[in-house]
Design an enzyme around this catalytic site. Structure first.
Site, PDB file in Angstrom:
ATOM      1  N   ASP A 233      -1.602  -7.726   5.371  1.00 50.26           N
ATOM      2  CA  ASP A 233      -0.818  -6.548   5.731  1.00 50.26           C
ATOM      3  C   ASP A 233       0.409  -6.386   4.839  1.00 50.26           C
ATOM      4  OD1 ASP A 233      -2.581  -6.120   7.845  1.00 50.26           O
ATOM      5  OD2 ASP A 233      -1.373  -7.333   9.219  1.00 50.26           O
ATOM      6  N   LYS A 234       0.904  -5.171   4.782  1.00 49.93           N
ATOM      7  CA  LYS A 234       2.074  -4.838   3.970  1.00 49.93           C
ATOM      8  C   LYS A 234       3.233  -5.793   4.224  1.00 49.93           C
ATOM      9  CE  LYS A 234       5.690  -1.313   3.581  1.00 49.93           C
ATOM     10  NZ  LYS A 234       6.197  -0.024   4.111  1.00 49.93           N
TER      11      LYS A 234
END
Length: 345
Positions: free
Chosen positions: A155-156
């Protein structure tokens, strides 16, 4: 004398489908702008409303307004007068923390806040843009691949290790290992509270929430989700929070974040799963201020992909990589350790 006039009909629009979503059979009534906003990353409800006002929003082939209520099995599409442009990967000179590199692959330690792959709202500044720059001129690297070199992602706002393939053969070999779950991945997280058991396993069928498609949730069967397994071990019990090690047996979207939310211990400062609220602790003002300071120290979900192991595509050697816990998480853990010591004194 009557004259016949040829009335020119408005030219029919030749529209091209850009987005298509089919509502689940259990879909509750919801405005279409909210329905699409939950599914299309980086798009605002205002843009969806503008598309509806321009006649580009459809339900089951019929034009609709933004206040249309989506029903079970509805086919919702957004169509425009120009074809959807293929995503072009633009090489960008963005520094990479490369842990290892050879002619087949490289292992990267991704910093928090960096999006892995370009998408709606994030077309530049991503890890893929940086990889394309680093490997430009490499004749074996397929930079026109929609997911160039990537065999997995994080994830970011999760930091940590990723392996990137430099050619199609290496990509297929590595992807096969992730598919058959023969890779080894260890994550370190800070969670609210401490699980009752120091070691345990969380399982369940993970799928997108029927209410909010940006959130993953556990389902009782495989109708709406895919089987997932996370093994965890408590490394430090810091009172109101704990440091945990997680080993993934499967690799579903938001797996650790979703699993820990399901057992009542969301990851610290995980906005999507409720960890950005005070989940454990007191009501004292000083404590609230302390937690707010902790949120500032680590302004994202406290999750780091610490180790990564896989078999090399040409040598057959099993390779294991480790990374340091990033500065923001290390500072967060230190603050909670000091807080706990002060509480005891």
């Amino acid at each position: 004398m009557n004259e016949d006039f040829d009335i020119e009909e408005p030219e029919e629009k030749n529209l091209y489908e850009h987005y298509r979503y089919v509502a689940d059979k259990g879909q509750s009534l919801i405005r279409v702008d909210k329905f699409l906003n939950d599914r299309i990353e980086g798009i605002s409800r205002t843009k969806i409303q503008d598309a509806a006002d321009s006649g580009f929003l459809f339900a089951n082939g019929n034009p609709i307004k933004a206040n249309y209520k989506v029903k079970p099995n509805d086919v919702i599409t957004i169509e425009f007068e120009a074809p959807r442009q293929e995503l072009r990967i633009i090489p960008e000179d963005i520094p990479l923390d490369i842990v290892y590199e050879d002619d087949q692959l490289m292992v990267i330690n991704k910093k928090p806040g960096m999006v892995v792959h370009p998408g709606c709202g994030n077309y530049t500044g991503t890890l893929v843009n940086a990889i394309a720059w680093h490997l430009q001129g490499n004749m074996q690297f397929e930079d026109n691949d929609p997911r160039p070199g990537l065999v997995h992602r994080i994830d970011k706002d999760t930091s940590g290790l990723l392996v990137v393939a430099k050619n199609e053969q290496a990509k297929a070999f590595l992807a096969d290992q992730f598919f058959h779950k023969t890779t080894q991945r260890t994550y370190i997280a800070v969670a609210w509270g401490t699980p009752k058991e120091n070691e345990g396993t969380v399982t369940g069928y993970i799928g997108r929430s029927l209410k909010d498609r940006k959130v993953m949730t556990l389902f009782p069967d495989d109708t709406n989700g895919k089987w997932s397994v996370t093994h965890y071990k408590v490394l430090k019990d810091l009172g109101y929070v704990s440091v945990v090690q997680c080993n993934l047996e499967t690799g579903r979207t938001h797996q650790i974040r979703c699993h820990f939310k399901s057992i009542g211990h969301p990851l610290f400062n995980d906005e999507t799963y409720g960890g950005n609220q005070i989940v454990r602790g007191t009501t004292f003002t000083k404590y609230k201020q302390f937690v707010e300071n902790c949120f500032s120290v680590c302004p994202r979900q406290a999750l780091h992909a610490k180790t990564l192991g896989f078999t090399h595509p040409t040598t057959g050697e099993f390779m294991q990589f480790d990374s340091e816990i990033p500065a923001d998480m290390a500072a967060l853990i230190e603050k909670w350790e000091k807080y706990g010591n002060n509480e005891k004194n």
